[in-house]
Design a protein around this motif. Structure first.
Motif, PDB file in Angstrom:
ATOM      1  N   GLU A  91     -24.903 -20.971 -11.317  1.00 44.12           N
ATOM      2  CA  GLU A  91     -25.168 -22.354 -11.174  1.00 44.12           C
ATOM      3  C   GLU A  91     -26.447 -22.232 -10.312  1.00 44.12           C
ATOM      4  O   GLU A  91     -26.197 -22.870  -9.041  1.00 44.12           O
ATOM      5  CB  GLU A  91     -24.084 -23.042 -10.777  1.00 44.12           C
ATOM      6  N   PRO A  92     -27.558 -22.046 -10.679  1.00 43.81           N
ATOM      7  CA  PRO A  92     -28.623 -21.652  -9.582  1.00 43.81           C
ATOM      8  C   PRO A  92     -29.076 -23.070  -9.198  1.00 43.81           C
ATOM      9  O   PRO A  92     -29.367 -23.218  -7.872  1.00 43.81           O
ATOM     10  CB  PRO A  92     -29.782 -20.879 -10.209  1.00 43.81           C
ATOM     11  N   LEU A  93     -28.934 -24.219 -10.214  1.00 45.22           N
ATOM     12  CA  LEU A  93     -29.474 -25.299  -9.546  1.00 45.22           C
ATOM     13  C   LEU A  93     -28.576 -26.229  -8.585  1.00 45.22           C
ATOM     14  O   LEU A  93     -29.004 -26.862  -7.658  1.00 45.22           O
ATOM     15  CB  LEU A  93     -29.780 -26.396 -10.779  1.00 45.22           C
ATOM     16  N   THR A  94     -27.256 -25.744  -8.788  1.00 51.81           N
ATOM     17  CA  THR A  94     -26.434 -26.301  -7.785  1.00 51.81           C
ATOM     18  C   THR A  94     -26.544 -25.619  -6.784  1.00 51.81           C
ATOM     19  O   THR A  94     -26.413 -26.391  -5.149  1.00 51.81           O
ATOM     20  CB  THR A  94     -24.913 -25.976  -8.345  1.00 51.81           C
ATOM     21  N   VAL A  95     -26.464 -24.400  -6.490  1.00 55.32           N
ATOM     22  CA  VAL A  95     -27.097 -23.670  -5.254  1.00 55.32           C
ATOM     23  C   VAL A  95     -28.398 -24.125  -4.630  1.00 55.32           C
ATOM     24  O   VAL A  95     -28.257 -24.252  -3.220  1.00 55.32           O
ATOM     25  CB  VAL A  95     -27.336 -22.099  -5.513  1.00 55.32           C
ATOM     26  N   LEU A  96     -29.256 -24.256  -5.333  1.00 54.64           N
ATOM     27  CA  LEU A  96     -30.331 -24.793  -4.809  1.00 54.64           C
ATOM     28  C   LEU A  96     -30.396 -26.316  -4.138  1.00 54.64           C
ATOM     29  O   LEU A  96     -30.691 -26.470  -3.033  1.00 54.64           O
ATOM     30  CB  LEU A  96     -31.726 -25.123  -5.710  1.00 54.64           C
ATOM     31  N   LYS A  97     -29.483 -27.085  -4.772  1.00 55.10           N
ATOM     32  CA  LYS A  97     -29.147 -28.357  -4.032  1.00 55.10           C
ATOM     33  C   LYS A  97     -28.425 -28.434  -2.893  1.00 55.10           C
ATOM     34  O   LYS A  97     -28.730 -29.075  -2.062  1.00 55.10           O
ATOM     35  CB  LYS A  97     -28.433 -29.090  -5.128  1.00 55.10           C
ATOM     36  N   VAL A  98     -27.425 -27.522  -2.863  1.00 57.71           N
ATOM     37  CA  VAL A  98     -26.482 -27.179  -1.702  1.00 57.71           C
ATOM     38  C   VAL A  98     -27.457 -26.729  -0.524  1.00 57.71           C
ATOM     39  O   VAL A  98     -27.235 -27.176   0.428  1.00 57.71           O
ATOM     40  CB  VAL A  98     -25.431 -26.405  -1.915  1.00 57.71           C
ATOM     41  N   VAL A  99     -28.259 -25.804  -0.824  1.00 56.72           N
ATOM     42  CA  VAL A  99     -29.109 -25.114   0.197  1.00 56.72           C
ATOM     43  C   VAL A  99     -30.186 -26.096   0.634  1.00 56.72           C
ATOM     44  O   VAL A  99     -30.384 -26.085   2.117  1.00 56.72           O
ATOM     45  CB  VAL A  99     -29.961 -23.887  -0.270  1.00 56.72           C
ATOM     46  N   GLU A 100     -30.696 -26.946  -0.289  1.00 53.59           N
ATOM     47  CA  GLU A 100     -31.669 -28.173   0.296  1.00 53.59           C
ATOM     48  C   GLU A 100     -30.802 -29.083   1.188  1.00 53.59           C
ATOM     49  O   GLU A 100     -31.443 -29.398   2.335  1.00 53.59           O
ATOM     50  CB  GLU A 100     -32.085 -28.982  -0.776  1.00 53.59           C
ATOM     51  N   ARG A 101     -29.543 -29.476   0.980  1.00 52.80           N
ATOM     52  CA  ARG A 101     -28.724 -30.407   1.761  1.00 52.80           C
ATOM     53  C   ARG A 101     -28.648 -29.571   3.216  1.00 52.80           C
ATOM     54  O   ARG A 101     -28.686 -30.219   4.097  1.00 52.80           O
ATOM     55  CB  ARG A 101     -27.328 -30.419   0.963  1.00 52.80           C
ATOM     56  N   LEU A 102     -27.952 -28.261   3.139  1.00 56.37           N
ATOM     57  CA  LEU A 102     -27.986 -27.420   4.486  1.00 56.37           C
ATOM     58  C   LEU A 102     -29.315 -27.487   5.187  1.00 56.37           C
ATOM     59  O   LEU A 102     -29.100 -27.735   6.420  1.00 56.37           O
ATOM     60  CB  LEU A 102     -27.443 -26.097   4.197  1.00 56.37           C
ATOM     61  N   ASP A 103     -30.401 -27.280   4.679  1.00 55.70           N
ATOM     62  CA  ASP A 103     -31.374 -27.217   5.232  1.00 55.70           C
ATOM     63  C   ASP A 103     -31.699 -28.535   5.912  1.00 55.70           C
ATOM     64  O   ASP A 103     -32.242 -28.478   7.165  1.00 55.70           O
ATOM     65  CB  ASP A 103     -32.500 -27.065   4.218  1.00 55.70           C
ATOM     66  N   ARG A 104     -31.625 -29.553   5.419  1.00 53.13           N
ATOM     67  CA  ARG A 104     -31.874 -30.996   5.893  1.00 53.13           C
ATOM     68  C   ARG A 104     -30.890 -31.075   7.148  1.00 53.13           C
ATOM     69  O   ARG A 104     -31.276 -31.654   8.254  1.00 53.13           O
ATOM     70  CB  ARG A 104     -31.587 -32.120   4.838  1.00 53.13           C
ATOM     71  N   GLN A 105     -29.746 -30.693   6.962  1.00 51.74           N
ATOM     72  CA  GLN A 105     -28.667 -31.142   8.085  1.00 51.74           C
ATOM     73  C   GLN A 105     -28.876 -30.077   9.363  1.00 51.74           C
ATOM     74  O   GLN A 105     -28.879 -30.397  10.313  1.00 51.74           O
ATOM     75  CB  GLN A 105     -27.208 -30.799   7.352  1.00 51.74           C
ATOM     76  N   LEU A 106     -29.010 -28.861   8.871  1.00 48.26           N
ATOM     77  CA  LEU A 106     -29.399 -27.811   9.827  1.00 48.26           C
ATOM     78  C   LEU A 106     -30.851 -28.187  10.623  1.00 48.26           C
ATOM     79  O   LEU A 106     -30.842 -27.868  11.947  1.00 48.26           O
ATOM     80  CB  LEU A 106     -29.632 -26.332   9.290  1.00 48.26           C
ATOM     81  N   LYS A 107     -31.762 -28.634  10.049  1.00 48.05           N
ATOM     82  CA  LYS A 107     -32.894 -29.131  10.703  1.00 48.05           C
ATOM     83  C   LYS A 107     -32.744 -29.939  11.764  1.00 48.05           C
ATOM     84  O   LYS A 107     -33.001 -30.101  13.059  1.00 48.05           O
ATOM     85  CB  LYS A 107     -33.897 -29.584   9.747  1.00 48.05           C
ATOM     86  N   GLU A 108     -31.913 -31.042  11.453  1.00 45.10           N
ATOM     87  CA  GLU A 108     -31.460 -32.019  12.551  1.00 45.10           C
ATOM     88  C   GLU A 108     -30.682 -31.380  13.677  1.00 45.10           C
ATOM     89  O   GLU A 108     -30.964 -32.099  15.043  1.00 45.10           O
ATOM     90  CB  GLU A 108     -30.526 -33.093  11.690  1.00 45.10           C
ATOM     91  N   LYS A 119     -18.928 -16.179   4.667  1.00 48.37           N
ATOM     92  CA  LYS A 119     -18.421 -16.508   3.581  1.00 48.37           C
ATOM     93  C   LYS A 119     -19.062 -17.664   2.906  1.00 48.37           C
ATOM     94  O   LYS A 119     -19.199 -17.533   1.521  1.00 48.37           O
ATOM     95  CB  LYS A 119     -17.125 -17.360   3.939  1.00 48.37           C
ATOM     96  N   LEU A 120     -19.635 -18.509   3.450  1.00 48.71           N
ATOM     97  CA  LEU A 120     -20.555 -19.507   2.606  1.00 48.71           C
ATOM     98  C   LEU A 120     -21.659 -18.954   2.068  1.00 48.71           C
ATOM     99  O   LEU A 120     -21.979 -19.220   0.744  1.00 48.71           O
ATOM    100  CB  LEU A 120     -21.222 -20.654   3.556  1.00 48.71           C
ATOM    101  N   VAL A 121     -22.416 -17.947   2.611  1.00 50.88           N
ATOM    102  CA  VAL A 121     -23.408 -17.382   2.162  1.00 50.88           C
ATOM    103  C   VAL A 121     -22.893 -16.509   0.731  1.00 50.88           C
ATOM    104  O   VAL A 121     -23.711 -16.535  -0.185  1.00 50.88           O
ATOM    105  CB  VAL A 121     -24.171 -16.567   2.828  1.00 50.88           C
ATOM    106  N   ARG A 122     -22.009 -15.937   1.239  1.00 52.44           N
ATOM    107  CA  ARG A 122     -21.416 -15.088  -0.097  1.00 52.44           C
ATOM    108  C   ARG A 122     -21.023 -15.992  -1.370  1.00 52.44           C
ATOM    109  O   ARG A 122     -21.683 -15.711  -2.596  1.00 52.44           O
ATOM    110  CB  ARG A 122     -20.012 -14.351   0.269  1.00 52.44           C
ATOM    111  N   GLN A 123     -20.562 -16.983  -1.155  1.00 54.31           N
ATOM    112  CA  GLN A 123     -19.973 -17.881  -2.182  1.00 54.31           C
ATOM    113  C   GLN A 123     -21.402 -18.642  -2.834  1.00 54.31           C
ATOM    114  O   GLN A 123     -21.469 -18.434  -3.930  1.00 54.31           O
ATOM    115  CB  GLN A 123     -19.225 -19.102  -1.457  1.00 54.31           C
ATOM    116  N   LEU A 124     -22.317 -18.704  -2.070  1.00 53.48           N
ATOM    117  CA  LEU A 124     -23.622 -19.318  -2.514  1.00 53.48           C
ATOM    118  C   LEU A 124     -24.337 -18.343  -3.372  1.00 53.48           C
ATOM    119  O   LEU A 124     -24.951 -18.335  -4.540  1.00 53.48           O
ATOM    120  CB  LEU A 124     -24.476 -19.811  -1.717  1.00 53.48           C
ATOM    121  N   ASP A 125     -24.294 -17.088  -3.087  1.00 55.37           N
ATOM    122  CA  ASP A 125     -24.828 -15.948  -3.690  1.00 55.37           C
ATOM    123  C   ASP A 125     -23.964 -15.766  -5.063  1.00 55.37           C
ATOM    124  O   ASP A 125     -24.816 -15.698  -6.041  1.00 55.37           O
ATOM    125  CB  ASP A 125     -24.812 -14.626  -2.759  1.00 55.37           C
ATOM    126  N   ASN A 126     -22.820 -15.808  -5.007  1.00 55.71           N
ATOM    127  CA  ASN A 126     -22.065 -15.667  -6.138  1.00 55.71           C
ATOM    128  C   ASN A 126     -22.314 -16.680  -7.152  1.00 55.71           C
ATOM    129  O   ASN A 126     -22.301 -16.462  -8.325  1.00 55.71           O
ATOM    130  CB  ASN A 126     -20.439 -15.269  -5.956  1.00 55.71           C
TER     131      ASN A 126
END
Length: 182
Positions: free
Chosen positions: A118-135, A106-113
């Motif tokens: 809002e491509p910059l918003t998606v990039l911001k969210v993905v960057e945040r997820l990337d940092r948290q998932l890395k931890e 569901k999250l991936v579908r929402q980001l894709d849509n």
């Protein structure tokens, strides 16, 4: 790809002239017999884990006009075989709880849509997820490696490889890579 004798060739090499660097490629299209590279006679599905598809799909270079394929090469068949292999690997790996799997989907579908408007918003969210998932990945890899060292409680490398759908020879280095925070 396969040569006439059934072997898989090494990389296709392209000498750009003087210098020590020579471009290497494993793209099947580069095995056309030009520039001293061998000519592939068939394609088959393959995976980095070492799996090779059983079915050979003949490749006819006569169906090209030099640049364009007159008849589609059998890459779709190879991809179908590879996808079937991935399904088998996935079925043997650790089970993801259905509820979590649906949330991720569901999250991936929402980001894709949202990426269209809002491509910059998606990039911001993905960057945040990337940092948290890395931890999370780093801490979890540390836990798995720590448990593995305790032979009485730890899983075998074979069990870990199957759970993560990785080749056995890549498991330890991948976990160490994750543990270091990469």
């Amino acid at each position: 790809m396969l040569l006439e004798d059934g072997t898989e060739p090494g990389p296709a090499i392209f000498d750009a002239g003087s210098g020590a660097y020579m471009h290497q490629s494993y793209r099947w299209q580069d095995y056309d017999g030009m520039y001293s590279n061998p000519q592939a006679s068939a394609l088959r599905g393959a995976c980095s884990c070492g799996w090779r598809g059983e079915t050979r799909y003949p490749l006819s270079w006569a169906t090209t006009d030099g640049e364009n394929w007159v008849e589609e090469p059998p890459t779709g068949d190879c991809k179908r075989d590879w996808n079937a292999h991935l399904e088998q690997v996935e079925a043997a790996s650790a089970e993801v709880p259905d509820k979590l799997d649906k949330r991720v989907t569901k999250l991936v579908r929402q980001l894709d849509n949202l990426s269209v408007d809002e491509p910059l918003t998606v990039l911001k969210v993905v960057e945040r997820l990337d940092r948290q998932l890395k931890e999370v990945r780093q801490a979890t890899a540390y836990q798995v490696l720590s448990e593995q060292e305790c032979q009485e409680d730890g899983r075998s490398w074979e069990e870990i490889a199957a759970a993560l759908a990785l080749p056995i020879d890549q498991v330890q280095s991948r976990l160490l890579h994750y543990q270091r925070g990469h």
